[in-house]
Design a protein around this motif. Structure first.
Motif, mmCIF file in Angstrom:
data_model
loop_
_atom_site.group_PDB
_atom_site.id
_atom_site.type_symbol
_atom_site.label_atom_id
_atom_site.label_comp_id
_atom_site.label_asym_id
_atom_site.label_seq_id
_atom_site.Cartn_x
_atom_site.Cartn_y
_atom_site.Cartn_z
ATOM 1 N N GLU A 76 45.365 34.581 50.435
ATOM 2 C CA GLU A 76 44.083 34.364 49.763
ATOM 3 C C GLU A 76 43.597 35.760 49.393
ATOM 4 O OE1 GLU A 76 42.266 31.620 49.034
ATOM 5 O OE2 GLU A 76 43.010 30.035 50.355
ATOM 6 N N GLY A 77 43.144 35.926 48.173
ATOM 7 C CA GLY A 77 42.648 37.254 47.786
ATOM 8 C C GLY A 77 42.162 37.260 46.361
ATOM 9 N N GLY A 78 41.474 38.311 46.007
ATOM 10 C CA GLY A 78 40.984 38.467 44.641
ATOM 11 C C GLY A 78 40.574 39.910 44.424
ATOM 12 N N ALA A 79 40.159 40.222 43.204
ATOM 13 C CA ALA A 79 39.672 41.577 42.911
ATOM 14 C C ALA A 79 38.832 41.562 41.645
ATOM 15 C CB ALA A 79 40.837 42.548 42.731
ATOM 16 N N ILE A 80 37.918 42.525 41.590
ATOM 17 C CA ILE A 80 37.156 42.773 40.366
ATOM 18 C C ILE A 80 37.639 44.108 39.842
ATOM 19 C CG2 ILE A 80 34.834 43.153 39.406
ATOM 20 C CD1 ILE A 80 34.131 41.799 42.387
ATOM 21 N N THR A 81 37.922 44.162 38.526
ATOM 22 C CA THR A 81 38.306 45.443 37.935
ATOM 23 C C THR A 81 37.278 45.814 36.871
ATOM 24 O OG1 THR A 81 39.730 44.279 36.363
ATOM 25 C CG2 THR A 81 40.788 45.171 38.318
ATOM 26 N N ALA B 10 33.765 43.656 32.932
ATOM 27 C CA ALA B 10 34.523 43.536 34.184
ATOM 28 C C ALA B 10 35.396 42.294 34.096
ATOM 29 C CB ALA B 10 33.576 43.424 35.365
ATOM 30 N N GLU B 11 36.425 42.259 34.952
ATOM 31 C CA GLU B 11 37.310 41.099 34.999
ATOM 32 C C GLU B 11 37.540 40.715 36.461
ATOM 33 O OE1 GLU B 11 40.209 40.486 32.116
ATOM 34 O OE2 GLU B 11 40.111 42.500 31.248
ATOM 35 N N ALA B 12 37.768 39.419 36.684
ATOM 36 C CA ALA B 12 37.991 38.927 38.049
ATOM 37 C C ALA B 12 39.396 38.341 38.162
ATOM 38 C CB ALA B 12 36.955 37.855 38.386
ATOM 39 N N PHE B 13 40.113 38.724 39.214
ATOM 40 C CA PHE B 13 41.482 38.232 39.448
ATOM 41 C C PHE B 13 41.541 37.372 40.709
ATOM 42 C CE2 PHE B 13 42.195 42.015 36.903
ATOM 43 C CZ PHE B 13 43.216 41.621 36.038
ATOM 44 N N SER B 14 42.511 36.459 40.731
ATOM 45 C CA SER B 14 42.818 35.705 41.956
ATOM 46 C C SER B 14 44.197 36.127 42.443
ATOM 47 C CB SER B 14 42.846 34.201 41.664
ATOM 48 O OG SER B 14 43.475 33.508 42.734
ATOM 49 N N PHE B 15 44.299 36.344 43.753
ATOM 50 C CA PHE B 15 45.613 36.595 44.362
ATOM 51 C C PHE B 15 45.919 35.527 45.389
ATOM 52 C CE2 PHE B 15 44.064 40.954 43.151
ATOM 53 C CZ PHE B 15 44.846 41.033 42.001
ATOM 54 N N HIS B 16 45.586 34.275 45.013
ATOM 55 C CA HIS B 16 45.893 33.120 45.857
ATOM 56 C C HIS B 16 47.415 32.982 46.000
ATOM 57 C CE1 HIS B 16 46.416 28.698 46.594
ATOM 58 N NE2 HIS B 16 45.425 28.965 47.440
ATOM 59 N N ALA B 17 47.837 32.291 47.073
ATOM 60 C CA ALA B 17 49.272 32.134 47.360
ATOM 61 C C ALA B 17 50.068 31.583 46.183
ATOM 62 C CB ALA B 17 49.443 31.218 48.569
ATOM 63 N N THR B 18 49.417 30.798 45.314
ATOM 64 C CA THR B 18 50.129 30.179 44.191
ATOM 65 C C THR B 18 50.275 31.118 42.991
ATOM 66 O OG1 THR B 18 48.014 29.290 43.426
ATOM 67 C CG2 THR B 18 49.349 27.835 44.783
ATOM 68 N N LYS B 19 49.728 32.336 43.098
ATOM 69 C CA LYS B 19 49.690 33.226 41.927
ATOM 70 C C LYS B 19 50.897 34.177 41.888
ATOM 71 C CE LYS B 19 45.721 31.857 40.173
ATOM 72 N NZ LYS B 19 45.632 30.556 40.843
ATOM 73 N N VAL B 20 51.036 34.811 40.737
ATOM 74 C CA VAL B 20 52.194 35.679 40.498
ATOM 75 C C VAL B 20 52.180 36.906 41.422
ATOM 76 C CG1 VAL B 20 51.098 36.940 38.588
ATOM 77 C CG2 VAL B 20 53.542 36.650 38.601
ATOM 78 N N LEU B 21 50.993 37.382 41.732
ATOM 79 C CA LEU B 21 50.823 38.393 42.793
ATOM 80 C C LEU B 21 49.928 37.741 43.824
ATOM 81 C CD1 LEU B 21 51.223 41.485 43.630
ATOM 82 C CD2 LEU B 21 48.840 41.699 42.978
ATOM 83 N N GLN B 22 50.368 37.694 45.066
ATOM 84 C CA GLN B 22 49.588 36.939 46.053
ATOM 85 C C GLN B 22 49.299 37.725 47.325
ATOM 86 O OE1 GLN B 22 50.818 34.831 49.012
ATOM 87 N NE2 GLN B 22 53.012 34.673 48.639
#
Ligand code: T4K
Length: 420
Positions: free
Chosen positions: A206-211, A191-203
């Motif tokens: 505040e946010g995140g996801a597990i794929t 599995a992989e974990a992503f951040s979708f914080h405001a500073t990220k390329v996709l925002q």
């Protein structure tokens, strides 16, 4: 344009940028599209708890990551925590010391001990030999970090994990939309974990996801995200509240609409930095190999003091006074952070590459708010500082206590601690 060393803002000259150019400033969302989505959310009455915006966001993440499942959560730290819990990890987990502190903290918060391994000097990702040296009977997983969007050496890590019968997980917070040898980041490892914080390329603010491609693991992540509730009358696991709200998902969906443009703009900025810094002694831009596709959200370089003529921290102080808010992520390194320093279990091996990188790595401002002519001005400033490094150092030695910082700099850079 600076003509004399005294024109540098640190010595009292006027700043290159009155409005500083910074690392990580959020890319703007299309306001009308975002407001329309917020309006839809309010009309629907479904504000959170797995609503339609979250489901659409998850399907977009799945598409980019190329996985069967994407479980949206409230931030990247929570994605790491839920991923670790859902994998049933215990004892120790091997992670790089060269990462944002959240990678280590997330593990610690769910009762695990992060054990810090060293990284490769060129990619800043886990070194498989160092990982192997960290493996103990207590090890329950390897957690690689695709730092700056650089994919880990998955072949070597997979082989190692396989030989030691360990799950292989990734912190992909920096790597949304990246690929290695035609394989999309998201489906590597268990599995992989992503951040979708405001500073990220996709925002998503505040946010995140597990794929993952593992159906059962995905089901456990979904359950843990929602308090461990399985039905109206059954709670089957020690879950948490990791849910993404509908408003955050609306921001994420809006961000998706400009995602390709943001990546394109980052890549143009990267090219411009490459051109602008070419030939500067002691300044090495980080490069991806030909079989990798990055999102270029971080512009990373090494400052090699012996060739550049001054240290990374001296350069940072000069840049910041002139309104170039470059960064020195991830100083001080997880292993030197107070919650982890001094504990034997965290230091099973020496970390010579990490320790070196922590003194020489710099990140330059980028994002859609940084224009091509800004980058020319920034790289000209770096070149000027390097060319005049001897004079800069002697002037600095004479004036050390009177050095100026930028009026808007939240970080106090009035002295340079590693003065020669
Ligand atoms: N794993 C890794 C490898 C990570 O890098 C991260 C997060 C995580 C896990 C955990 O994911 P999350 O739980 O955060 O989703 C940022 C972010 O807070 C953090 O998400 C990120 N990594 C880390 C690398 O950087 P800072 O300290 O750089 O942000 P800050 O406040 O200095 O902002 C950067 C610049 O942008 C400043 O000039 C201010 C400006 N800014 C910032 C925000 C947030 C704005 O103008 N507006 C804004 O809303 O932390």
């Amino acid at each position: 344009m600076k003509r004399h060393v005294r024109d540098l803002a640190i010595f009292g000259g006027s700043a290159l940028f009155r409005n500083p150019r910074a690392v990580g400033r959020p890319n703007q969302l299309d306001r009308q599209a975002f407001l329309r989505r917020i309006s839809d959310v309010l009309d629907s009455g479904q504000l959170t708890n797995d609503g339609p915006q979250v489901r659409s966001f998850e399907s977009m993440v799945r598409r980019v990551a190329g996985t069967r499942h994407a479980i949206a959560v409230c931030n990247g730290t929570m994605a790491l925590q839920i991923m670790a819990m859902a994998c049933g990890l215990t004892g120790e987990v091997i992670v790089p010391a060269m990462t944002f502190i959240a990678t280590a903290h997330a593990l610690k918060w769910v009762g695990l001990t992060p054990v810090f391994a060293d990284v490769d000097r060129h990619t800043h990702t886990l070194n498989a030999d160092s990982v192997e040296a960290c493996i103990s009977p207590q090890t329950s997983a390897i957690l690689g970090v695709h730092l700056w969007g650089n994919p880990c050496d998955t072949d070597q890590l997979r082989d190692l994990a396989h030989r030691h019968k360990l799950p292989l997980l990734f912190d992909a917070s920096h790597a949304f939309g990246c690929q290695t040898r035609g394989v999309r980041i998201g489906g590597l490892g268990d599995a992989e974990a992503f951040s979708f914080h405001a500073t990220k390329v996709l925002q998503a603010v505040e946010g995140g996801a597990i794929t993952t491609n593992d159906d059962q693991l995905a089901e456990r992540c979904r359950r843990l995200r929602n308090f461990g509730i399985t039905s109206l009358t059954e709670i089957s696991a020690l879950g948490t509240n990791g849910k993404m709200s509908e408003i955050a998902a609306a921001a994420g969906l809006t961000s998706f609409e400009s995602f390709q443009d943001v990546v394109g703009s980052n890549q143009r900025n990267y090219d411009q930095y490459q051109i602008g810094t070419s030939g500067i002694p002691g300044l090495e831009m980080m490069r991806l190999t030909a079989d990798q596709f990055g999102n270029a959200q971080y512009i990373v370089a090494h400052v090699v003091e012996s060739d550049f003529g001054m240290s990374r921290n001296e350069l940072l102080a000069i840049l910041r006074a002139d309104g170039v808010f470059a960064r020195s992520y991830f100083e001080p390194g997880c292993h030197n952070a107070i919650p982890y320093s001094g504990k034997a279990a965290h230091h099973r091996t020496e970390l010579p590459v990490t320790d070196q990188l922590l003194t020489e790595v710099v990140q330059f401002p980028t994002g859609t708010g940084v224009e091509a002519n800004d980058i020319t001005a920034i790289t000209d400033l770096v070149r000027f500082a390097q060319r005049n490094s001897t004079e800069v150092r002697s002037l600095r030695a004479a004036q050390n206590t009177q050095l100026r910082s930028h009026p808007n700099d939240p970080v106090v850079v009035s002295t340079m601690p590693d003065a020669a």
